[in-house]
Design an enzyme around this catalytic site. Structure first.
Site, PDB file in Angstrom:
ATOM      1  N   ASP A  74       0.859  -1.058  -0.017  1.00 20.76           N
ATOM      2  CA  ASP A  74       0.033   0.124  -0.017  1.00 20.76           C
ATOM      3  C   ASP A  74       0.951   1.139  -0.216  1.00 20.76           C
ATOM      4  OD1 ASP A  74      -2.364  -1.521   0.119  1.00 20.76           O
ATOM      5  OD2 ASP A  74      -2.629  -1.228   2.181  1.00 20.76           O
ATOM      6  N   GLY A  79      -6.855  -9.905   0.448  1.00 19.03           N
ATOM      7  CA  GLY A  79      -6.553 -11.123   1.195  1.00 19.03           C
ATOM      8  C   GLY A  79      -5.527 -11.197   2.391  1.00 19.03           C
ATOM      9  N   GLY A  99     -22.883  -0.265  10.407  1.00 13.56           N
ATOM     10  CA  GLY A  99     -22.997  -1.640  10.864  1.00 13.56           C
ATOM     11  C   GLY A  99     -22.866  -2.665   9.745  1.00 13.56           C
ATOM     12  N   ASP A 143     -11.688  -5.468   5.754  1.00 14.71           N
ATOM     13  CA  ASP A 143     -10.659  -6.602   5.916  1.00 14.71           C
ATOM     14  C   ASP A 143     -10.643  -7.083   7.274  1.00 14.71           C
ATOM     15  OD1 ASP A 143     -10.475  -6.548   3.099  1.00 14.71           O
ATOM     16  OD2 ASP A 143      -8.537  -5.391   3.273  1.00 14.71           O
TER      17      ASP A 143
HETATM   18  O1  RIB Z   1      -9.225  -3.280   1.386  1.00 15.50           O
HETATM   19  C1  RIB Z   1      -8.165  -2.476   1.612  1.00 15.50           C
HETATM   20  C2  RIB Z   1      -7.061  -2.981   0.607  1.00 15.50           C
HETATM   21  O2  RIB Z   1      -7.694  -2.938  -0.643  1.00 15.50           O
HETATM   22  C3  RIB Z   1      -5.822  -2.195   0.733  1.00 15.50           C
HETATM   23  O3  RIB Z   1      -4.934  -2.615   1.800  1.00 15.50           O
HETATM   24  C4  RIB Z   1      -5.242  -2.292  -0.629  1.00 15.50           C
HETATM   25  O4  RIB Z   1      -3.957  -2.977  -0.942  1.00 15.50           O
HETATM   26  C5  RIB Z   1      -6.463  -2.809  -1.682  1.00 15.50           C
HETATM   27  O5  RIB Z   1      -6.290  -4.210  -1.945  1.00 15.50           O
END
Ligand code: RIB
Length: 311
Positions: free
Chosen positions: A16, A44, A228, A255
């Site tokens: 990132d 992932g 939410g 994530d």
């Molecule tokens: O969901 C966030 C992620 O989306 C980031 O870390 C970026 O790499 C993209 O995959």
């Protein structure tokens, strides 16, 4: 001794490139931005790290670049105890990268350059068989080729491993595969793109979610950021309100939600309980900048939750 959840993530990793901005430049314009940071990301990888930080045994199946980013990504997984047997290098290919722009309110816009992630092939799923077997869940996203995602779904079905699919970033999908997953977890934007239905109000989100159940998807869990998460299954629909915080950076919160949801669902067997706890985990992940580095360990999380409960 309590159970240790085992999670297999078959998906992406990125580096990132996080730029904090006051505003995006217009075409031909140069604008100064206040801050920049490099971080480990990729949907992932983020989900894998969230589950590992909470204490899951995690197997990562992914392709890294043949460059210093790829080497760093592999070391980063290993530093969290993630099994990197099938974190392979794609020869002569650069690692995936994600330029991310974070505004003053903590909202993000993300570009992805998939790089090595495009080289994760369906045969890589079968190659990793020995490590993936016995997992409580297989976690999938859409930053790798769709054929690989579909093979991973089939692999889950063949080996009775429930699959959690996060359709991010949204792409047109073959529902013959989608209806075989156990939990389908879009955010409201992905839900809108996949169903071609509006998702601005809660009623609209519910209708769009129900249209997926009608198409054969067993369980739909829509992540709604500050609103939410909405769980739809067996003719029931329940909203789990978000935990209120003042976010610094929401990047990777989805994530954090999914990695922690998989961990707690495997641990408790109770989907509603897992959604509630994942709401907490995701909210706390927005209090710091960056993606993986903003995720809490199990110990930090338990302490922070106890603090929030007292407030
Ligand atoms: O969901 C966030 C992620 O989306 C980031 O870390 C970026 O790499 C993209 O995959």
């Amino acid at each position: 001794m309590s159970k240790v959840p085992k999670i297999a993530v078959i998906g992406s990793n990125m580096i990132d490139l996080i730029t904090n901005i006051h505003r995006m430049p217009m075409q031909g314009e140069t604008v100064e931005a206040p801050d920049f940071d490099l971080g480990f990301g990729g949907k992932g990888a983020n989900q894998a790290v969230a589950a590992a930080k909470l204490g899951a045994e995690v197997v990562m199946v992914t392709k890294v670049g043949d460059d210093m980013f790829g080497r760093g990504v592999k070391e980063n997984f290993a530093s969290f105890g993630i099994d990197i047997t099938y974190v392979e290098t794609a020869p002569g290919v650069t690692n995936g990268v994600a330029p991310i722009f974070v505004d003053r309110d903590g909202n993000n816009s993300i570009l992805i350059v998939k790089g090595a992630n495009e080289h994760l092939r369906p045969e890589d799923v079968d190659k990793a068989r020995d490590k993936v077997l016995g997992s409580d869940f297989i976690l999938l996203q859409l930053e790798v080729p769709l054929e690989t995602v579909y093979r991973a779904i089939e692999f889950g079905v063949e080996n009775s491993i429930p699959v959690i699919l996060n359709p991010a970033p949204a792409r047109p999908l073959d529902f013959e595969y989608v209806k075989k997953v156990s939990v389908f977890v879009p955010n409201e934007v992905e839900l809108q793109m996949i169903t071609d239905m509006p998702t601005s109000t809660m009623e609209e989100v519910q209708k769009a979610g129900e249209s997926l159940l009608e198409r054969g998807v067993k369980t739909v869990l829509v992540t709604l950021g500050a609103r939410g998460a909405l769980l739809l299954q067996d003719g029931h629909c329940e909203l789990f309100p978000a935990v209120k915080v003042s976010p610094k950076d929401t990047t990777g919160a989805g994530d954090a939600f999914i990695g922690s949801f998989a961990y707690y669902y495997a641990l408790t067997g109770d989907i509603a309980q897992a959604v509630k706890i994942a709401n907490h985990y995701a909210a706390l992940s927005t209090l710091n900048t960056g993606t993986q580095k903003a995720f809490y360990s199990r110990e930090e999380f338990d302490r922070a939750r106890a603090g929030l409960a007292k407030e």
